[in-house]
Design a protein around this motif. Structure first.
Motif, short mmCIF file in Angstrom:
data_model
loop_
_atom_site.label_atom_id
_atom_site.label_comp_id
_atom_site.label_asym_id
_atom_site.label_seq_id
_atom_site.Cartn_x
_atom_site.Cartn_y
_atom_site.Cartn_z
N ALA A 1 39.10 33.63 40.94
CA ALA A 1 39.60 33.44 39.58
C ALA A 1 38.46 33.05 38.67
N ASP A 2 38.43 33.66 37.50
CA ASP A 2 37.41 33.29 36.51
C ASP A 2 37.87 33.70 35.13
N LYS A 3 37.00 33.44 34.15
CA LYS A 3 37.36 33.69 32.75
C LYS A 3 37.74 35.15 32.53
N THR A 4 36.93 36.04 33.03
CA THR A 4 37.22 37.47 32.87
C THR A 4 37.20 38.14 34.23
N VAL A 5 37.75 39.33 34.26
CA VAL A 5 37.79 40.08 35.52
C VAL A 5 36.37 40.33 36.02
N GLU A 6 35.47 40.68 35.08
CA GLU A 6 34.09 40.98 35.49
C GLU A 6 33.45 39.78 36.19
N ARG A 7 33.71 38.61 35.59
CA ARG A 7 33.10 37.41 36.17
C ARG A 7 33.69 37.10 37.53
N ALA A 8 34.98 37.36 37.68
CA ALA A 8 35.61 37.12 38.97
C ALA A 8 35.02 38.06 40.01
N ILE A 9 34.76 39.30 39.60
CA ILE A 9 34.16 40.27 40.51
C ILE A 9 32.76 39.82 40.91
N LYS A 10 32.07 39.30 39.90
CA LYS A 10 30.72 38.79 40.18
C LYS A 10 30.75 37.68 41.21
N ALA A 11 31.73 36.78 41.05
CA ALA A 11 31.87 35.67 41.98
C ALA A 11 32.17 36.20 43.38
N ALA A 12 33.00 37.25 43.43
CA ALA A 12 33.33 37.86 44.72
C ALA A 12 32.09 38.46 45.36
N CYS A 13 31.28 39.13 44.53
CA CYS A 13 30.05 39.73 45.03
C CYS A 13 29.13 38.66 45.61
N ALA A 14 29.06 37.55 44.89
CA ALA A 14 28.20 36.47 45.34
C ALA A 14 28.72 35.93 46.67
N PHE A 15 30.05 35.87 46.79
CA PHE A 15 30.64 35.32 48.00
C PHE A 15 30.35 36.23 49.20
N PHE A 16 30.57 37.52 49.01
CA PHE A 16 30.34 38.46 50.11
C PHE A 16 28.90 38.90 50.23
N LYS A 17 28.09 38.49 49.28
CA LYS A 17 26.67 38.89 49.24
C LYS A 17 26.53 40.41 49.27
N ASN B 1 41.48 44.19 43.88
CA ASN B 1 42.81 44.28 43.26
C ASN B 1 42.90 43.26 42.15
N VAL B 2 43.23 43.72 40.95
CA VAL B 2 43.35 42.79 39.84
C VAL B 2 44.78 42.26 39.81
N ILE B 3 44.92 40.96 39.86
CA ILE B 3 46.26 40.35 39.83
C ILE B 3 46.65 40.05 38.38
N THR B 4 45.83 39.27 37.70
CA THR B 4 46.05 39.06 36.26
C THR B 4 44.75 39.31 35.55
N GLY C 1 43.49 29.80 27.01
CA GLY C 1 43.10 31.00 27.74
C GLY C 1 43.69 30.98 29.15
N ARG C 2 43.88 32.16 29.71
CA ARG C 2 44.37 32.24 31.07
C ARG C 2 43.29 32.85 31.93
N LYS C 3 43.25 32.43 33.14
CA LYS C 3 42.19 32.95 33.99
C LYS C 3 42.54 34.30 34.58
N ALA C 4 41.50 35.08 34.80
CA ALA C 4 41.69 36.37 35.46
C ALA C 4 41.67 36.13 36.96
N LYS C 5 42.56 36.83 37.65
CA LYS C 5 42.62 36.65 39.10
C LYS C 5 42.46 37.99 39.78
#
Lengths: 76, 286
Positions: free
Chosen positions: B12-28, B37-40, B51-55
């Motif tokens: 979860a993050d501010k925007t979908v892009e940022r959440a994807i970035k976080a995921a990339c960092a997690f999986f390296k 899969n975009v939830i919200t 604001g609502r977070k992107a998930k």
């Protein structure tokens, strides 16, 4: 001072033989007039006047040493 | 390791892009290698309020599905490597951590030459240039009746010139302006003589080094200020070299971003905080 400007100018232009430098000395301030071929004017001034500014900075440093002031005039 | 690839994880993050970035960092890994899969979608709200977070959920794609796509050059290389063995999937997963790094650098090498169109410069040429530059600086100083000695010094990134002597403070000038002017003119002379570029640095008894250290300190101080106040900080006008030092210093700095604004010699670095004061966003990676 005259030699300094002449040296720098001749190294920058395409037509070094067209470079003319004249120094008009005053008590405190001397004016150095630089004349170059028309097509070389841009090279002497530089982008956003950078080359001309660099020449003036060095000229000022040289004048500081002599406790004088110099003004560089680029004649068209 | 195995578990990470199978179970989807939520980010979860501010925007979908940022959440994807976080995921990339997690999986390296790269975004292309993830099943996302975009939830919200999330919204920033009005003026950053409510604001609502992107998930999203993300899973690492198995090697098999990569075979079908084979789009990115990095992926393709990794894929080819995997195909060479009988059980592609297994081999790919096994070698994953080491192979991917290797392939990325390989791919980069392949891209490299296309960018650099400048003619290569040989060490002999560099030495000739430095020698020529030295003569020019000596000549300029002499004609300006300034007393200074010019020496060639072997530096970490190649040879450079060092000026020392009686009139050093005049030669450096206010804020190093005179030294910059000499450096600029000498490099201009050299460029006029031949095409290949090799910038010659002119140092004055450690003056530049000291000034650069000061810039690093300034950058860090101003970055903290921007973060603390939540307001952008604009630095004084700087030349390209100085701005570069600021950008590089703050590249890995969290919570801020830098860019340059303005034209010509008035160009300045602006340090922008990524979030407003009192509302730090959880999970913001930068």
């Amino acid at each position: 001072m005259r030699e300094l400007v002449e040296y720098i100018a001749k190294a920058l232009v395409d037509n070094p033989e067209a470079v003319e430098v004249e120094e008009i000395e005053g008590k405190q301030t001397s004016v150095i007039e630089l004349k170059v071929a028309k097509e070389d004017l841009g090279k002497i001034i530089g982008r956003q006047g950078r080359t001309a500014r660099a020449m003036r900075t060095i000229l000022n440093a040289a004048s500081t040493k002599l406790n004088k002031r110099s003004v560089l005039e680029i004649l068209e | 390791m195995e578990e990470k690839q199978i179970n989807p994880r939520e980010f979860a993050d501010k925007t979908v892009e940022r959440a994807i970035k976080a995921a990339c960092a997690f999986f390296k890994c790269q975004a292309e290698e993830l099943e996302i899969n975009v939830i919200t979608k999330g919204s920033t709200g009005l003026f950053g309020l409510g604001g609502r977070k992107a998930k999203i959920t993300a899973t690492l794609k198995p090697a098999a599905s990569q075979e079908k796509r084979g789009s990115g050059s990095v992926d393709q290389l990794a894929m080819e490597d995997a195909e060479a063995t009988p059980d592609a999937k297994e081999a790919y997963e096994e070698k994953e951590s080491t192979t991917r790094e290797f392939n990325t650098s390989e791919a980069r090498k392949a891209i490299g030459p296309a960018r650099g169109n400048r003619p290569k410069i040989t060490p002999e040429e560099i030495n000739r240039r430095v020698e020529r530059a030295r003569n020019m600086v000596t000549e300029i100083l002499e004609k300006a009746s300034l007393k200074g000695d010019v020496d060639i010094v072997e530096g970490e990134h190649g040879p450079y010139l060092n000026i020392s002597g009686e009139d050093l403070s005049i030669i450096i000038g206010k804020e190093g302006q005179c030294l910059d002017s000499i450096e600029y003119l000498v490099n201009l002379f050299l460029i006029r003589q031949d095409e290949a570029r090799y910038r010659i640095k002119i140092e004055a008894e450690g003056y530049r080094e000291k000034k650069d250290r000061g810039l690093v300190m300034l950058a860090e101080r101003m970055a903290q200020k921007a973060r603390k106040t939540g307001k952008p900080v604009t630095l004084r006008p700087m030349d390209a070299r100085e701005r570069r030092i600021i950008h590089i210093t703050l590249k890995a700095y969290r919570g801020i971003r830098t860019h340059s604004a303005g034209e010509g010699y008035k160009r300045k670095v602006v340090i922008t905080p990524l979030y407003n004061k009192g509302r730090p966003k959880k999970g913001a990676s930068r």
